[in-house]
Scaffold this motif. Sequence first.
Motif, mmCIF file in Angstrom:
data_model
loop_
_atom_site.group_PDB
_atom_site.id
_atom_site.type_symbol
_atom_site.label_atom_id
_atom_site.label_comp_id
_atom_site.label_asym_id
_atom_site.label_seq_id
_atom_site.Cartn_x
_atom_site.Cartn_y
_atom_site.Cartn_z
ATOM 1 N N TYR A 28 0.816 -1.214 0.000
ATOM 2 C CA TYR A 28 0.000 0.000 0.000
ATOM 3 C C TYR A 28 0.850 1.264 0.000
ATOM 4 N N TYR A 29 2.169 1.099 0.033
ATOM 5 C CA TYR A 29 3.084 2.230 0.058
ATOM 6 C C TYR A 29 4.098 2.110 -1.071
ATOM 7 N N SER A 30 4.529 3.222 -1.587
ATOM 8 C CA SER A 30 5.690 3.237 -2.466
ATOM 9 C C SER A 30 6.931 3.135 -1.584
ATOM 10 N N ILE A 31 7.854 2.291 -1.998
ATOM 11 C CA ILE A 31 9.078 2.083 -1.220
ATOM 12 C C ILE A 31 10.272 2.502 -2.060
ATOM 13 N N GLY A 32 11.073 3.354 -1.490
ATOM 14 C CA GLY A 32 12.256 3.839 -2.177
ATOM 15 C C GLY A 32 13.537 3.431 -1.468
ATOM 16 N N TRP A 33 14.585 3.304 -2.254
ATOM 17 C CA TRP A 33 15.932 3.112 -1.716
ATOM 18 C C TRP A 33 16.742 4.374 -2.008
ATOM 19 N N PHE A 34 17.457 4.828 -1.003
ATOM 20 C CA PHE A 34 18.311 6.005 -1.112
ATOM 21 C C PHE A 34 19.700 5.619 -0.621
ATOM 22 N N ARG A 35 20.660 6.455 -0.934
ATOM 23 C CA ARG A 35 22.002 6.223 -0.408
ATOM 24 C C ARG A 35 22.690 7.553 -0.148
ATOM 25 N N GLN A 36 23.622 7.504 0.785
ATOM 26 C CA GLN A 36 24.424 8.686 1.096
ATOM 27 C C GLN A 36 25.861 8.257 1.292
ATOM 28 N N ALA A 37 26.705 8.744 0.412
ATOM 29 C CA ALA A 37 28.132 8.467 0.497
ATOM 30 C C ALA A 37 28.788 9.497 1.408
ATOM 31 N N PRO A 38 29.949 9.176 1.979
ATOM 32 C CA PRO A 38 30.633 10.134 2.856
ATOM 33 C C PRO A 38 30.881 11.459 2.152
ATOM 34 N N ASP A 45 29.540 2.916 -5.616
ATOM 35 C CA ASP A 45 28.282 2.521 -4.981
ATOM 36 C C ASP A 45 28.412 2.498 -3.454
ATOM 37 N N THR A 46 29.604 2.692 -2.947
ATOM 38 C CA THR A 46 29.829 2.708 -1.508
ATOM 39 C C THR A 46 29.026 3.822 -0.854
ATOM 40 N N ALA A 47 28.205 3.451 0.127
ATOM 41 C CA ALA A 47 27.337 4.427 0.794
ATOM 42 C C ALA A 47 26.540 3.719 1.883
ATOM 43 N N VAL A 48 25.895 4.520 2.704
ATOM 44 C CA VAL A 48 24.850 3.991 3.583
ATOM 45 C C VAL A 48 23.549 4.003 2.781
ATOM 46 N N TYR A 49 22.897 2.866 2.746
ATOM 47 C CA TYR A 49 21.659 2.717 1.987
ATOM 48 C C TYR A 49 20.471 2.719 2.945
ATOM 49 N N TYR A 50 19.477 3.510 2.581
ATOM 50 C CA TYR A 50 18.277 3.651 3.381
ATOM 51 C C TYR A 50 17.055 3.262 2.550
ATOM 52 N N CYS A 51 16.066 2.670 3.210
ATOM 53 C CA CYS A 51 14.782 2.519 2.550
ATOM 54 C C CYS A 51 13.782 3.464 3.214
ATOM 55 N N ALA A 52 12.772 3.817 2.436
ATOM 56 C CA ALA A 52 11.770 4.758 2.915
ATOM 57 C C ALA A 52 10.422 4.396 2.315
ATOM 58 N N ALA A 53 9.358 4.758 3.017
ATOM 59 C CA ALA A 53 8.003 4.437 2.584
ATOM 60 C C ALA A 53 7.185 5.706 2.436
ATOM 61 N N GLY A 54 6.429 5.771 1.350
ATOM 62 C CA GLY A 54 5.594 6.927 1.097
ATOM 63 C C GLY A 54 4.207 6.528 0.652
ATOM 64 N N LYS A 55 3.198 7.229 1.155
ATOM 65 C CA LYS A 55 1.817 6.896 0.828
ATOM 66 C C LYS A 55 1.394 7.485 -0.508
ATOM 67 N N THR A 56 2.058 8.581 -0.923
ATOM 68 C CA THR A 56 1.570 9.321 -2.084
ATOM 69 C C THR A 56 2.414 9.130 -3.332
ATOM 70 N N GLY A 57 3.298 8.136 -3.337
ATOM 71 C CA GLY A 57 4.065 7.882 -4.551
ATOM 72 C C GLY A 57 5.554 8.006 -4.335
#
Length: 119
Positions: free
Chosen positions: A31-41, A90-102
């Motif tokens: 029921y949610y859009s799920i995204g993957w993000f990353r942040q490198a140093p 590609d080295t980074a901390v990877y995060y997932c996130a959930a959104g109701k609206t896309g």
Amino acid sequence: QVQLVESGGGLVQPGGSLRLSCAASGFTVDYYSIGWFRQAPGKEREGVSCISSSDGNTYYRDSVRGRFTISRDNAKNTVYLQMNSLKPEDTAVYYCAAGKTGCHQFEYWGQGTLVTVSE
């Protein structure tokens, strides 16, 4: 209580593969859009991929398209990011996130998992 927990990060050699998992609780991932993000140093966070709740469409940033695959297992309430042909950039901390609206706004975030691509 809404929670996202990432796992699967680690150290891998260039050209190797990892599969990241994003386990959700307190809500249903389909029921949610799920995204993957990353942040490198020293760099800003960037979007990597997203799977839409409305139609299941998937999106990738150009630098990972063809190497990364996002997927969703509704039975396990988990979203995966399969990462192949990994590069040092590609080295980074990877995060997932959930959104109701896309795939453009996310209300819930995980704590992140570190991916290191190095010899």
